[in-house]
Design a protein around this motif. Structure first.
Motif, PDB file in Angstrom:
ATOM      1  N   PRO A  37     -38.823  14.817  77.061  1.00  0.00           N
ATOM      2  CA  PRO A  37     -38.080  13.366  77.444  1.00  0.00           C
ATOM      3  C   PRO A  37     -38.237  13.117  78.579  1.00  0.00           C
ATOM      4  O   PRO A  37     -38.040  11.896  79.128  1.00  0.00           O
ATOM      5  CB  PRO A  37     -36.471  14.373  77.343  1.00  0.00           C
ATOM      6  CG  PRO A  37     -36.545  15.333  76.364  1.00  0.00           C
ATOM      7  CD  PRO A  37     -37.878  16.072  76.623  1.00  0.00           C
ATOM      8  N   MET A  38     -38.503  13.831  79.815  1.00  0.00           N
ATOM      9  CA  MET A  38     -38.774  13.308  80.972  1.00  0.00           C
ATOM     10  C   MET A  38     -40.079  12.401  81.062  1.00  0.00           C
ATOM     11  O   MET A  38     -40.139  11.304  81.599  1.00  0.00           O
ATOM     12  CB  MET A  38     -38.841  14.453  82.181  1.00  0.00           C
ATOM     13  CG  MET A  38     -37.792  15.148  82.284  1.00  0.00           C
ATOM     14  SD  MET A  38     -36.296  14.167  82.853  1.00  0.00           S
ATOM     15  CE  MET A  38     -35.156  15.103  83.782  1.00  0.00           C
ATOM     16  N   LEU A  39     -41.064  12.919  80.294  1.00  0.00           N
ATOM     17  CA  LEU A  39     -42.342  11.829  80.092  1.00  0.00           C
ATOM     18  C   LEU A  39     -41.815  10.664  79.426  1.00  0.00           C
ATOM     19  O   LEU A  39     -42.207   9.480  79.565  1.00  0.00           O
ATOM     20  CB  LEU A  39     -43.468  12.754  79.367  1.00  0.00           C
ATOM     21  CG  LEU A  39     -43.936  13.908  79.950  1.00  0.00           C
ATOM     22  CD1 LEU A  39     -44.848  14.777  79.108  1.00  0.00           C
ATOM     23  CD2 LEU A  39     -44.639  13.466  81.161  1.00  0.00           C
ATOM     24  N   GLY A  40     -41.114  10.656  78.285  1.00  0.00           N
ATOM     25  CA  GLY A  40     -40.508   9.618  77.721  1.00  0.00           C
ATOM     26  C   GLY A  40     -39.914   8.586  78.378  1.00  0.00           C
ATOM     27  O   GLY A  40     -40.109   7.211  78.433  1.00  0.00           O
ATOM     28  N   ALA A  41     -39.162   8.969  79.474  1.00  0.00           N
ATOM     29  CA  ALA A  41     -38.253   8.278  80.380  1.00  0.00           C
ATOM     30  C   ALA A  41     -39.322   7.624  81.290  1.00  0.00           C
ATOM     31  O   ALA A  41     -39.347   6.422  81.400  1.00  0.00           O
ATOM     32  CB  ALA A  41     -37.318   8.928  81.160  1.00  0.00           C
ATOM     33  N   VAL A  42     -40.297   8.090  81.766  1.00  0.00           N
ATOM     34  CA  VAL A  42     -41.219   7.657  82.776  1.00  0.00           C
ATOM     35  C   VAL A  42     -41.957   6.593  82.159  1.00  0.00           C
ATOM     36  O   VAL A  42     -42.095   5.257  82.587  1.00  0.00           O
ATOM     37  CB  VAL A  42     -42.150   8.690  83.115  1.00  0.00           C
ATOM     38  CG1 VAL A  42     -43.260   7.917  84.212  1.00  0.00           C
ATOM     39  CG2 VAL A  42     -41.264   9.514  84.294  1.00  0.00           C
ATOM     40  N   ALA A  43     -42.322   6.767  80.674  1.00  0.00           N
ATOM     41  CA  ALA A  43     -43.053   5.693  79.895  1.00  0.00           C
ATOM     42  C   ALA A  43     -42.392   4.434  79.793  1.00  0.00           C
ATOM     43  O   ALA A  43     -42.632   3.275  79.832  1.00  0.00           O
ATOM     44  CB  ALA A  43     -43.662   6.417  78.788  1.00  0.00           C
ATOM     45  N   ALA A  44     -41.017   4.796  79.367  1.00  0.00           N
ATOM     46  CA  ALA A  44     -40.131   3.660  79.070  1.00  0.00           C
ATOM     47  C   ALA A  44     -39.841   2.708  80.429  1.00  0.00           C
ATOM     48  O   ALA A  44     -39.987   1.377  80.469  1.00  0.00           O
ATOM     49  CB  ALA A  44     -38.718   4.237  78.627  1.00  0.00           C
TER      50      ALA A  44
ATOM     51  N   LEU B 217     -32.329   1.226  75.786  1.00  0.00           N
ATOM     52  CA  LEU B 217     -31.144   1.305  76.832  1.00  0.00           C
ATOM     53  C   LEU B 217     -31.379   0.157  77.816  1.00  0.00           C
ATOM     54  O   LEU B 217     -30.406  -0.839  78.195  1.00  0.00           O
ATOM     55  CB  LEU B 217     -30.707   2.519  76.987  1.00  0.00           C
ATOM     56  CG  LEU B 217     -30.151   3.682  76.467  1.00  0.00           C
ATOM     57  CD1 LEU B 217     -30.103   5.025  77.188  1.00  0.00           C
ATOM     58  CD2 LEU B 217     -28.902   3.143  75.908  1.00  0.00           C
ATOM     59  N   MET B 218     -32.693   0.218  78.411  1.00  0.00           N
ATOM     60  CA  MET B 218     -32.900  -0.861  79.456  1.00  0.00           C
ATOM     61  C   MET B 218     -32.800  -2.046  78.917  1.00  0.00           C
ATOM     62  O   MET B 218     -32.326  -3.201  79.624  1.00  0.00           O
ATOM     63  CB  MET B 218     -34.368  -0.449  79.991  1.00  0.00           C
ATOM     64  CG  MET B 218     -34.211   0.832  80.789  1.00  0.00           C
ATOM     65  SD  MET B 218     -35.782   1.272  81.465  1.00  0.00           S
ATOM     66  CE  MET B 218     -35.472   2.690  82.476  1.00  0.00           C
TER      67      MET B 218
ATOM     68  N   VAL C 294     -32.402   9.827  80.876  1.00  0.00           N
ATOM     69  CA  VAL C 294     -31.890   8.429  81.220  1.00  0.00           C
ATOM     70  C   VAL C 294     -31.720   8.341  82.602  1.00  0.00           C
ATOM     71  O   VAL C 294     -31.869   7.284  83.307  1.00  0.00           O
ATOM     72  CB  VAL C 294     -30.543   8.179  80.401  1.00  0.00           C
ATOM     73  CG1 VAL C 294     -29.657   6.835  80.745  1.00  0.00           C
ATOM     74  CG2 VAL C 294     -30.587   8.259  79.153  1.00  0.00           C
ATOM     75  N   THR C 295     -31.238   9.133  83.480  1.00  0.00           N
ATOM     76  CA  THR C 295     -31.034   8.925  84.901  1.00  0.00           C
ATOM     77  C   THR C 295     -32.194   8.763  85.667  1.00  0.00           C
ATOM     78  O   THR C 295     -32.220   8.031  86.539  1.00  0.00           O
ATOM     79  CB  THR C 295     -30.296  10.348  85.328  1.00  0.00           C
ATOM     80  OG1 THR C 295     -29.016  10.479  84.873  1.00  0.00           O
ATOM     81  CG2 THR C 295     -30.137  10.449  86.722  1.00  0.00           C
ATOM     82  N   LEU C 296     -33.349   9.758  85.154  1.00  0.00           N
ATOM     83  CA  LEU C 296     -34.657   9.432  86.026  1.00  0.00           C
ATOM     84  C   LEU C 296     -35.275   8.032  85.393  1.00  0.00           C
ATOM     85  O   LEU C 296     -35.779   7.428  86.520  1.00  0.00           O
ATOM     86  CB  LEU C 296     -35.449  10.658  85.287  1.00  0.00           C
ATOM     87  CG  LEU C 296     -37.021  10.329  85.662  1.00  0.00           C
ATOM     88  CD1 LEU C 296     -37.089  10.630  87.202  1.00  0.00           C
ATOM     89  CD2 LEU C 296     -37.921  11.470  84.959  1.00  0.00           C
ATOM     90  N   GLY C 297     -35.012   7.552  84.317  1.00  0.00           N
ATOM     91  CA  GLY C 297     -35.462   6.432  83.996  1.00  0.00           C
ATOM     92  C   GLY C 297     -34.868   5.190  84.762  1.00  0.00           C
ATOM     93  O   GLY C 297     -35.702   4.407  85.310  1.00  0.00           O
ATOM     94  N   PHE C 298     -33.587   5.241  85.088  1.00  0.00           N
ATOM     95  CA  PHE C 298     -32.978   4.131  85.539  1.00  0.00           C
ATOM     96  C   PHE C 298     -33.194   4.206  87.056  1.00  0.00           C
ATOM     97  O   PHE C 298     -33.144   3.445  87.854  1.00  0.00           O
ATOM     98  CB  PHE C 298     -31.454   4.093  85.311  1.00  0.00           C
ATOM     99  CG  PHE C 298     -31.214   3.478  84.059  1.00  0.00           C
ATOM    100  CD1 PHE C 298     -30.953   2.078  84.095  1.00  0.00           C
ATOM    101  CD2 PHE C 298     -31.278   4.224  82.698  1.00  0.00           C
ATOM    102  CE1 PHE C 298     -30.681   1.396  82.754  1.00  0.00           C
ATOM    103  CE2 PHE C 298     -30.949   3.186  81.475  1.00  0.00           C
ATOM    104  CZ  PHE C 298     -30.631   2.109  81.641  1.00  0.00           C
TER     105      PHE C 298
END
Length: 238
Positions: A223-230, A152-153, A71-75
């Motif tokens: 999870p990090m890949l998923g966050a980047v895609a999101a 979440l976004m 989540v931190t990476l995505g945001f």
């Protein structure tokens, strides 16, 4: 506390509560002679949904309540968090994961002594899969985390009644667990897996067996890949 110190403490404290209550329900269901022994997957997913809700309430008034490096990476990617705070957030979250796992161990101390199933013991700390396939396991964690971070976004684009946000986040976690969690146990959070796995390695638990470090990279990378895609989809849409 200064602003950044309080924010980092909120990430530590919230993640500690997340793991205490989330892994706590796994321990309750999995360990011998627990009153909840054998309660099953629905109990675990409901417990995790409630754990996330309460952890966000604990943390959210002091900071953004990410409680999750993905989540931190995505945001950070979408510009809602300074990049300089990413590593400190992740360290605080991982430390909170270790602390929460230690508290679960202390809570169920006598039940760990009664339990001889190594997989059951490890499952109260870290995630795993019954069918080891790196590609499939990575995909499972990537898709689950993509749903988590993207929704979440999108929550941020909606208006909820004051104080309701943590509850809808808990419903999101419940939905992911029931729908997507059966493959890998839905870590969808590197700190949720890494912190407790470190605790499992270090704690003096009889019959604990191996910490399965050969699997540990999957609930980090996926999870990090998923966050980047999101984040990428969010930026395309908005």
């Amino acid at each position: 506390m200064t602003g950044n110190t309080l924010t980092l403490f909120s990430e530590f404290l919230g993640t500690m509560f997340l793991i205490l209550l989330g892994n706590g329900v796994v321990a309750a269901v999995s360990l011998k002679k627990s009153k909840a022994e054998g309660a099953g997957w629905v109990a675990i997913t409901m417990g995790w949904g409630a754990a996330v809700t309460l952890a966000v309430y604990v943390s959210g008034f002091m900071g953004p309540a990410h409680l999750n490096p993905a989540v931190t990476l995505g945001f950070a990617i979408i510009g809602d968090l300074e990049w300089a705070m990413v590593v400190p957030f992740i360290l605080a979250q991982t430390a909170g994961g270790i602390a929460g796992a230690v508290l679960v161990w202390l809570t169920y101390l006598v039940h760990y002594k009664e339990t001889t199933d190594q997989a059951a013991i490890l499952g109260t700390f870290a995630t795993g899969t019954e069918i080891r396939d790196n590609t499939a396991n990575i995909l499972s964690e990537t898709i689950g985390t993509f749903v988590l971070v993207f929704v979440l976004m999108i929550f941020g684009e909606n208006t909820f009644s004051e104080g309701l946000n943590p509850l809808v986040v808990g419903i999101l976690i419940l939905s992911i667990g029931l729908s997507l969690g059966g493959s890998t146990g839905y870590a969808i959070n590197p700190a949720r897996d890494l912190g407790p796995r470190i605790a499992h390695q270090l704690l003096p638990i009889k019959h604990k067996g191996d910490s399965k470090w050969e699997y540990s990279w999957i609930p980090i990378v996926g999870p990090m890949l998923g966050a980047v895609a999101a984040a990428a989809l969010y930026m395309v849409i908005l």
